[in-house]
Design a protein around this motif. Sequence first.
Motif, mmCIF file in Angstrom:
data_model
loop_
_atom_site.group_PDB
_atom_site.id
_atom_site.type_symbol
_atom_site.label_atom_id
_atom_site.label_comp_id
_atom_site.label_asym_id
_atom_site.label_seq_id
_atom_site.Cartn_x
_atom_site.Cartn_y
_atom_site.Cartn_z
ATOM 1 N N ASP A 20 -45.488 67.284 1.852
ATOM 2 C CA ASP A 20 -44.567 67.505 0.743
ATOM 3 C C ASP A 20 -43.108 67.570 1.174
ATOM 4 N N ALA A 21 -42.804 67.033 2.320
ATOM 5 C CA ALA A 21 -41.418 66.985 2.784
ATOM 6 C C ALA A 21 -40.771 65.717 2.248
ATOM 7 N N GLU A 22 -39.609 65.868 1.667
ATOM 8 C CA GLU A 22 -38.895 64.727 1.114
ATOM 9 C C GLU A 22 -38.296 63.912 2.252
ATOM 10 N N LEU A 23 -38.646 62.639 2.326
ATOM 11 C CA LEU A 23 -38.166 61.772 3.399
ATOM 12 C C LEU A 23 -36.853 61.098 3.047
ATOM 13 N N ASP A 24 -36.763 60.611 1.822
ATOM 14 C CA ASP A 24 -35.565 59.883 1.427
ATOM 15 C C ASP A 24 -35.443 59.854 -0.089
ATOM 16 N N VAL A 25 -34.211 59.688 -0.557
ATOM 17 C CA VAL A 25 -33.908 59.625 -1.991
ATOM 18 C C VAL A 25 -32.952 58.465 -2.212
ATOM 19 N N LEU A 26 -33.147 57.749 -3.316
ATOM 20 C CA LEU A 26 -32.243 56.658 -3.654
ATOM 21 C C LEU A 26 -32.047 56.632 -5.163
ATOM 22 N N VAL A 27 -30.796 56.637 -5.611
ATOM 23 C CA VAL A 27 -30.464 56.557 -7.034
ATOM 24 C C VAL A 27 -30.071 55.118 -7.341
ATOM 25 N N GLN A 28 -30.788 54.487 -8.301
ATOM 26 C CA GLN A 28 -30.511 53.103 -8.664
ATOM 27 C C GLN A 28 -30.598 52.925 -10.166
ATOM 28 N N LYS A 29 -29.959 51.895 -10.635
ATOM 29 C CA LYS A 29 -29.944 51.591 -12.063
ATOM 30 C C LYS A 29 -31.194 50.832 -12.490
ATOM 31 N N ARG A 30 -31.772 50.047 -11.607
ATOM 32 C CA ARG A 30 -32.880 49.156 -11.980
ATOM 33 C C ARG A 30 -34.218 49.620 -11.406
ATOM 34 N N ARG A 31 -35.298 49.055 -11.995
ATOM 35 C CA ARG A 31 -36.662 49.343 -11.555
ATOM 36 C C ARG A 31 -37.388 48.066 -11.185
ATOM 37 N N ASP A 32 -36.688 47.092 -10.663
ATOM 38 C CA ASP A 32 -37.291 45.797 -10.394
ATOM 39 C C ASP A 32 -37.719 45.668 -8.927
ATOM 40 N N LYS A 33 -38.162 44.474 -8.575
ATOM 41 C CA LYS A 33 -38.660 44.196 -7.228
ATOM 42 C C LYS A 33 -37.574 44.400 -6.174
ATOM 43 N N ALA A 34 -36.365 43.956 -6.465
ATOM 44 C CA ALA A 34 -35.265 44.092 -5.505
ATOM 45 C C ALA A 34 -34.944 45.562 -5.237
ATOM 46 N N ALA A 35 -35.000 46.386 -6.284
ATOM 47 C CA ALA A 35 -34.728 47.815 -6.116
ATOM 48 C C ALA A 35 -35.819 48.470 -5.280
ATOM 49 N N ALA A 36 -37.072 48.122 -5.540
ATOM 50 C CA ALA A 36 -38.183 48.683 -4.770
ATOM 51 C C ALA A 36 -38.106 48.234 -3.307
ATOM 52 N N LYS A 37 -37.744 46.994 -3.099
ATOM 53 C CA LYS A 37 -37.609 46.456 -1.744
ATOM 54 C C LYS A 37 -36.505 47.180 -0.970
ATOM 55 N N ARG A 38 -35.402 47.411 -1.636
ATOM 56 C CA ARG A 38 -34.283 48.134 -1.018
ATOM 57 C C ARG A 38 -34.698 49.552 -0.636
ATOM 58 N N PHE A 39 -35.453 50.197 -1.525
ATOM 59 C CA PHE A 39 -35.897 51.554 -1.239
ATOM 60 C C PHE A 39 -36.883 51.589 -0.066
ATOM 61 N N PHE A 40 -37.845 50.666 -0.045
ATOM 62 C CA PHE A 40 -38.807 50.616 1.060
ATOM 63 C C PHE A 40 -38.093 50.388 2.388
ATOM 64 N N ARG A 41 -37.133 49.480 2.398
ATOM 65 C CA ARG A 41 -36.396 49.202 3.643
ATOM 66 C C ARG A 41 -35.595 50.426 4.097
ATOM 67 N N GLN A 42 -34.992 51.128 3.138
ATOM 68 C CA GLN A 42 -34.210 52.312 3.478
ATOM 69 C C GLN A 42 -35.109 53.392 4.073
ATOM 70 N N VAL A 43 -36.285 53.588 3.525
ATOM 71 C CA VAL A 43 -37.217 54.586 4.043
ATOM 72 C C VAL A 43 -37.710 54.187 5.428
ATOM 73 N N LEU A 44 -38.003 52.906 5.630
ATOM 74 C CA LEU A 44 -38.509 52.443 6.926
ATOM 75 C C LEU A 44 -37.458 52.516 8.031
ATOM 76 N N ARG A 45 -36.179 52.488 7.665
ATOM 77 C CA ARG A 45 -35.119 52.596 8.667
ATOM 78 C C ARG A 45 -35.155 53.935 9.386
ATOM 79 N N SER A 46 -35.487 54.998 8.666
ATOM 80 C CA SER A 46 -35.413 56.331 9.256
ATOM 81 C C SER A 46 -36.765 56.987 9.474
ATOM 82 N N ASN A 47 -37.873 56.312 9.125
ATOM 83 C CA ASN A 47 -39.200 56.893 9.262
ATOM 84 C C ASN A 47 -40.164 55.851 9.813
ATOM 85 N N PRO A 48 -41.257 56.311 10.454
ATOM 86 C CA PRO A 48 -42.244 55.338 10.944
ATOM 87 C C PRO A 48 -43.008 54.692 9.790
ATOM 88 N N VAL A 49 -43.689 53.601 10.073
ATOM 89 C CA VAL A 49 -44.472 52.899 9.059
ATOM 90 C C VAL A 49 -45.651 53.792 8.647
#
Length: 162
Positions: A20-49
């Motif tokens: 239950d530890a929060e790893l990352d947060v991202l505020v975005q306007k859209r809910r599309d594929k590009a937004a999800a991709k950006r969020f996944f990449r941001q999380v993977l930058r600072s955390n293991p797969v």
Amino acid sequence: MFVTLRGEPYLLWQAVDEHDAELDVLVQKRRDKAAAKRFFRQVLRSNPVPRKIVTHQLRSYPAAKADIPELAHVKHVFVKAAAHVNNRAENSQQPTRRRERQMCGFRDARRTQAFLSCFGPIRQHFALPRHRMNAACHRAVLQERFVKWHGWSVTAASQKAI
């Protein structure tokens, strides 16, 4: 999770681990594929797969996951709408909602992003699993964490003065 900023809805993407530890947060306007991709990449930058990803049934998640090679062999589990009550991600949003009420709402997307990125780790430092310890242990651990926090804040203040 949706957050209203000056009357407009913004999506708050959160990554939470198995503790239950929060790893990352991202505020975005859209809910599309590009937004999800950006969020996944941001999380993977600072955390293991991760071994497993648990998401809502939004179709942009699997589409974004398919485009990221690191997530090709990660198991993807969908949470049904009826199961939201006990969902770890849903419960992790409670402190954010509480803070939003105390601040009488968030106003700017950039400032909300900056605040929530800092607020999560600080809150987790002081939020102890109270149900697993007695009062004396709780006081001792909390005192230890306040000493650690004071050390960090003094170090940060001295670095700014230089």
